[in-house]
Design a protein around this motif. Sequence first.
Motif, PDB file in Angstrom:
ATOM      1  N   TYR A 172      -6.061 -10.144 -27.977  1.00 47.51           N
ATOM      2  CA  TYR A 172      -6.930  -7.767 -28.082  1.00 47.51           C
ATOM      3  C   TYR A 172      -8.052  -8.162 -29.047  1.00 47.51           C
TER       4      TYR A 172
ATOM      5  N   ARG B 228      -7.680  -9.101 -23.160  1.00 46.29           N
ATOM      6  CA  ARG B 228      -7.363  -7.210 -23.418  1.00 46.29           C
ATOM      7  C   ARG B 228      -9.026  -6.686 -24.260  1.00 46.29           C
ATOM      8  N   ASN B 229      -8.424  -4.958 -23.712  1.00 42.43           N
ATOM      9  CA  ASN B 229     -10.031  -4.698 -24.299  1.00 42.43           C
ATOM     10  C   ASN B 229     -10.971  -5.777 -24.145  1.00 42.43           C
TER      11      ASN B 229
ATOM     12  N   THR C  22      -9.347  -6.011 -18.607  1.00 36.07           N
ATOM     13  CA  THR C  22      -8.134  -6.946 -18.834  1.00 36.07           C
ATOM     14  C   THR C  22      -8.899  -8.589 -18.333  1.00 36.07           C
TER      15      THR C  22
END
Length: 417
Positions: free
Chosen positions: A157, A183-184, A212
């Motif tokens: 992340y 992610r992000n 993603t």
Amino acid sequence: MQKFMIMGGNRLVGTVRVSGSKNATLPIMAASLLLDGQCTIRGIPRLRDVAVMRDVLVYLGANVVWEKDVMRIDARNVSCQEVSEDLMRRMRASNLVLGPLIGRFRQAKISYPGGCNIGSRPMNLHLKGLQALGVGITERFGYITARTGKLAGSEIYLDLPSVGATENLMMAAVLAKGTTVIRNAAREPEIIDLRNFLNLMGAKISGAGTDTIKITGVDSLHGVEHTVIPDRIEAGTHMVAAAITGGDVVVADVIPEHLEPVINKLREAGAYVEVKDNQVRVAVDKKLKAVDIKTMPYPGFPTDMQPQFMALLTMAEGTGIITETIFENRYKHVMELRRMGADIRLEGQTAVVRGGPRLSGACVEASDLRAGAALVLAGMAAENGTVVEHVEHIDRGYERLENKYNALGARIIRVHN
Ligand code: EPZ
């Protein structure tokens, strides 16, 4: 040191062609290190930053042949996994070799790229993501050493959608065991172009362009040919050049959807903007209205267009508010524009730009490539003459900018001190 002597007052009229994207070319060149083979990249812009990345690849042992806009890279003999401090200090984006070197050799050593004129530009997100893949990181004496016995796919992340961290982690994960999910992730078009290059090599990546991204590790890669996308920031700069000089310019060889934030803001300011196939026409025959700008990760308004729009706002009707949310120190061009008569007040990360009469020419200094481009735009629109010092910054991201604008009616002379 070189400078531009600019005589302002001419409208820009005609067609200008956009070169290949610097910010797609640099990660794609770095990605060639993953390959125990050869690749050919087309549409390469002739820029100082591309030359630095070429020097980095050669230093690592790659063979690079660069003719016009075609580059052939053979990374079979890459034997070194360490980039010297001198090379790293020449360009921050040299840190993009970290991911591919770890992906292929399971080790890498680079010196900190150092901050630059727009901010401290740390690498904590790059390193945290690599640690999630099982990479051991040590930071000592200004160097980052990364090493791992086994590269294992993982969930990562990103605290913020960093373009470079997304690119480095994609490249590191391509040959890892198992699946990695970022992610992000950053959503810039240059990341999609890098994904296309890697998938052509045999990688298995999906989700690029969204927040993603999934990378399924593979055992090997093969040689490819690829043409990089056009440079959306160069295109946006030319669109503002047309607007600020009250001109009528067709910017050709673009991907219009990459330009949406700039197209919408120019229309909001009152410019005529027409999109047709791979061209965008910008025409202005009246004083533009001030607009507010807030820089955001893609698909928001790009930070790399903030200085150019500030130059435009200095001569618009009314007051525009600019909020720079990406870099903490990207207002070096304010004091230079003030020397030309601009009315700009800084309040933290916000610039209040009160539009006024035409700027007057002055001696100004480019502090980084986009600030330098903004000063060229201001000089072309200002009364009398403007001297822009340190144009080597501009050459990092723009291919012979003076030739492109002189062909549209500008009066710019490059002077070698
Ligand atoms: C890329 O830089 C571009 N460069 C920049 O273009 C562009 O301005 C920037 O993305 C944002 O769009 C290239 O692609 C070669 P980031 P990058 O990581 O990857 C912070 C130009 O003019 N951050 O998205 O370095 C960082 O400090 C150049 O062509 C961390 O905190 O940008 C910044 O505030 C200038 N930790 C923000 O994120 C990290 O580990 C965005 O940086 C990484 C970044």
